[in-house]
Design a protein around this motif. Structure first.
Motif, PDB file in Angstrom:
ATOM      1  N   ASN A 275     -62.046   1.350 -12.102  1.00 19.69           N
ATOM      2  CA  ASN A 275     -61.352   1.269 -13.391  1.00 19.69           C
ATOM      3  C   ASN A 275     -59.890   1.684 -13.280  1.00 19.69           C
ATOM      4  N   ALA A 276     -59.583   2.621 -12.375  1.00 16.44           N
ATOM      5  CA  ALA A 276     -58.193   3.013 -12.152  1.00 16.44           C
ATOM      6  C   ALA A 276     -57.396   1.854 -11.562  1.00 16.44           C
ATOM      7  N   ILE A 277     -58.016   1.103 -10.661  1.00 18.16           N
ATOM      8  CA  ILE A 277     -57.351  -0.071 -10.083  1.00 18.16           C
ATOM      9  C   ILE A 277     -57.123  -1.127 -11.159  1.00 18.16           C
ATOM     10  N   ILE A 278     -58.123  -1.337 -12.016  1.00 14.84           N
ATOM     11  CA  ILE A 278     -57.974  -2.293 -13.125  1.00 14.84           C
ATOM     12  C   ILE A 278     -56.841  -1.855 -14.051  1.00 14.84           C
ATOM     13  N   PHE A 279     -56.791  -0.558 -14.346  1.00 16.65           N
ATOM     14  CA  PHE A 279     -55.717  -0.005 -15.186  1.00 16.65           C
ATOM     15  C   PHE A 279     -54.346  -0.296 -14.570  1.00 16.65           C
ATOM     16  N   ALA A 280     -54.216  -0.091 -13.258  1.00 19.28           N
ATOM     17  CA  ALA A 280     -52.946  -0.336 -12.577  1.00 19.28           C
ATOM     18  C   ALA A 280     -52.564  -1.817 -12.636  1.00 19.28           C
ATOM     19  N   ILE A 281     -53.556  -2.700 -12.465  1.00 18.49           N
ATOM     20  CA  ILE A 281     -53.291  -4.148 -12.519  1.00 18.49           C
ATOM     21  C   ILE A 281     -52.837  -4.561 -13.923  1.00 18.49           C
ATOM     22  N   VAL A 282     -53.543  -4.072 -14.936  1.00 16.29           N
ATOM     23  CA  VAL A 282     -53.186  -4.398 -16.326  1.00 16.29           C
ATOM     24  C   VAL A 282     -51.787  -3.867 -16.656  1.00 16.29           C
ATOM     25  N   ALA A 283     -51.494  -2.653 -16.216  1.00 15.33           N
ATOM     26  CA  ALA A 283     -50.166  -2.077 -16.467  1.00 15.33           C
ATOM     27  C   ALA A 283     -49.080  -2.885 -15.777  1.00 15.33           C
ATOM     28  N   PHE A 284     -49.348  -3.309 -14.540  1.00 14.17           N
ATOM     29  CA  PHE A 284     -48.364  -4.102 -13.790  1.00 14.17           C
ATOM     30  C   PHE A 284     -48.133  -5.457 -14.453  1.00 14.17           C
ATOM     31  N   ALA A 285     -49.226  -6.100 -14.876  1.00 19.81           N
ATOM     32  CA  ALA A 285     -49.103  -7.407 -15.533  1.00 19.81           C
ATOM     33  C   ALA A 285     -48.316  -7.285 -16.836  1.00 19.81           C
ATOM     34  N   THR A 286     -48.560  -6.216 -17.580  1.00 21.64           N
ATOM     35  CA  THR A 286     -47.805  -5.983 -18.817  1.00 21.64           C
ATOM     36  C   THR A 286     -46.326  -5.780 -18.506  1.00 21.64           C
ATOM     37  N   GLY A 287     -46.054  -5.037 -17.427  1.00 19.83           N
ATOM     38  CA  GLY A 287     -44.669  -4.775 -17.041  1.00 19.83           C
ATOM     39  C   GLY A 287     -43.897  -6.028 -16.664  1.00 19.83           C
ATOM     40  N   ILE A 288     -44.590  -7.009 -16.079  1.00 20.30           N
ATOM     41  CA  ILE A 288     -43.921  -8.261 -15.711  1.00 20.30           C
ATOM     42  C   ILE A 288     -43.338  -8.937 -16.950  1.00 20.30           C
ATOM     43  N   LEU A 289     -44.117  -8.957 -18.023  1.00 18.15           N
ATOM     44  CA  LEU A 289     -43.633  -9.559 -19.270  1.00 18.15           C
ATOM     45  C   LEU A 289     -42.574  -8.689 -19.941  1.00 18.15           C
ATOM     46  N   ILE A 290     -42.765  -7.377 -19.869  1.00 13.09           N
ATOM     47  CA  ILE A 290     -41.785  -6.463 -20.472  1.00 13.09           C
ATOM     48  C   ILE A 290     -40.418  -6.640 -19.837  1.00 13.09           C
ATOM     49  N   ASN A 291     -40.387  -6.946 -18.540  1.00 11.30           N
ATOM     50  CA  ASN A 291     -39.114  -7.082 -17.822  1.00 11.30           C
ATOM     51  C   ASN A 291     -38.264  -8.242 -18.330  1.00 11.30           C
ATOM     52  N   PHE A 292     -38.876  -9.176 -19.046  1.00 15.14           N
ATOM     53  CA  PHE A 292     -38.107 -10.282 -19.608  1.00 15.14           C
ATOM     54  C   PHE A 292     -37.378  -9.875 -20.884  1.00 15.14           C
ATOM     55  N   ILE A 293     -37.690  -8.686 -21.399  1.00 12.73           N
ATOM     56  CA  ILE A 293     -37.056  -8.199 -22.624  1.00 12.73           C
ATOM     57  C   ILE A 293     -35.950  -7.227 -22.236  1.00 12.73           C
ATOM     58  N   HIS A 294     -34.731  -7.505 -22.614  1.00 11.21           N
ATOM     59  CA  HIS A 294     -33.583  -6.687 -22.211  1.00 11.21           C
ATOM     60  C   HIS A 294     -32.957  -5.996 -23.424  1.00 11.21           C
ATOM     61  N   GLY A 295     -32.280  -4.892 -23.154  1.00 11.17           N
ATOM     62  CA  GLY A 295     -31.551  -4.188 -24.195  1.00 11.17           C
ATOM     63  C   GLY A 295     -32.393  -3.137 -24.899  1.00 11.17           C
TER      64      GLY A 295
END
Length: 342
Positions: A275-295
């Protein structure tokens, strides 16, 4: 209570009256609950024949109460030492900046813990009347809820805390990314400590973890002091993580499985890693989309919030929707809502 305290601070500005407001509202709440209980359950007020408790029952009550007090003392030490160490290594100004983050993190934790604690009565009832298989099944359901909710909140905090602090207080009050990382990792792990705490309380297993709180506090102070001297606030928070992993999660899980379920805890540790690995994957995937938002604008804040609201929950749903625990949770939710099982 909060409305009264707010009114007191805005009008009188007295901290003593602020505390008195909490005392009076808590007293009023208890009186109200007592009146409602008397009306709904009048048989509780009827005089009954008094019988003395047997020696074994008294012994269990004394042992568990003493153990619970020790654990509470230890937990208070763990929760209060971080600020002391931060002020020692980084100064009071840094404590103030850190507390801006900690206040929000703490509020999120309290909100989630209240919901998880609501199942304690069910767990306690199953401990007395349920089969071993049923108790383990409910544990898995509560575990899934903790993993999902605390994982989601940790992801939200990681990506939303700094934008919120920047908008509310200013960019000069932002903390380093590694500090934020350890704050959120500890929040994710808190879900497991809450999970085990509910089962230890409901099953009456305090005596088996009587030294947990004090030992964890000692480990926390030692690890946080050593790591904090070298890595600052991030090291102090990493020390808290170490203390939770070395003692709280490990020993608590062993206690619940050995004395509560009478089975080995190996399966739980494997699931926690998974579950910790799943948490890390979900967090990373969310971060990929967050990186497209600037400012740091208000609109950027809401765009990030939308991503954090939707993406982690959709991913968790896709990952867990076919598990036995999710299907059981869905069945329980359907029963509570009065609908037929789908």
């Amino acid at each position: 209570m909060y409305l009264m305290q707010l009114a007191v601070l805005m009008t009188a500005g007295s901290y003593y009256l602020y505390l008195l407001a909490q005392v009076f509202t808590t007293l009023g709440e208890n009186i109200t609950i007592s009146i409602i209980a008397d009306k709904k359950y009048p048989y509780l007020r009827k005089r009954k024949t008094k019988t003395a408790l047997d020696r074994e029952t008294k012994k269990d009550i004394v042992q568990n109460t003493a153990s619970m007090i020790l654990n509470k003392i230890g937990s208070s030490i763990v929760n209060s030492t971080d600020n002391l160490l931060i002020s020692s290594f980084a100064g009071l100004g840094t404590v103030g900046i850190y507390n801006n983050y900690a206040a929000i993190v703490s509020a999120a934790g309290i909100f989630l813990q209240q919901g998880i604690n609501a199942v304690a009565a069910t767990v306690g009832n199953l401990s007395v009347e349920g089969t071993a298989e049923r108790k383990k099944k409910i544990f898995d359901v509560v575990s899934l809820v903790c993993i999902w909710l605390y994982g989601w909140i940790a992801i939200v905090l990681f990506y939303m805390l700094t934008p919120f602090i920047t908008l509310w207080y200013g960019g000069q009050y932002r903390l380093d990314l590694w500090i934020l990382f350890w704050i959120c990792v500890n929040k994710f792990l808190e879900g497991q400590t809450v999970l085990m705490g509910v089962h230890i309380s409901a099953m009456g297993l305090y005596w088996h973890v009587k030294y947990k709180g004090i030992t964890e506090a000692v480990i926390n102070v030692g690890a946080s002091a050593v790591l904090g001297r070298r890595y600052g606030i991030a090291g102090i928070l990493a020390g808290t993580f170490v203390s939770h992993m070395v003692w709280s999660v490990w020993i608590d899980a062993h206690t619940v499985f050995k004395y509560g379920f009478q089975i080995k805890s190996r399966e739980y540790y494997l699931h926690l890693v998974q579950n910790a690995i799943i948490f890390a994957i979900v967090a990373f995937a969310t971060g990929i989309l967050i990186n497209f938002i600037h400012g740091w604008s208000v609109m950027a804040f809401f765009y990030r919030a939308a991503v954090c609201l939707v993406v982690p929950n959709v991913l968790y749903l896709m990952i867990y929707c076919h598990t036995d625990s999710f299907l059981e949770l869905r069945r329980m939710a359907a029963n509570l809502s009065g609908r037929e099982r789908v």
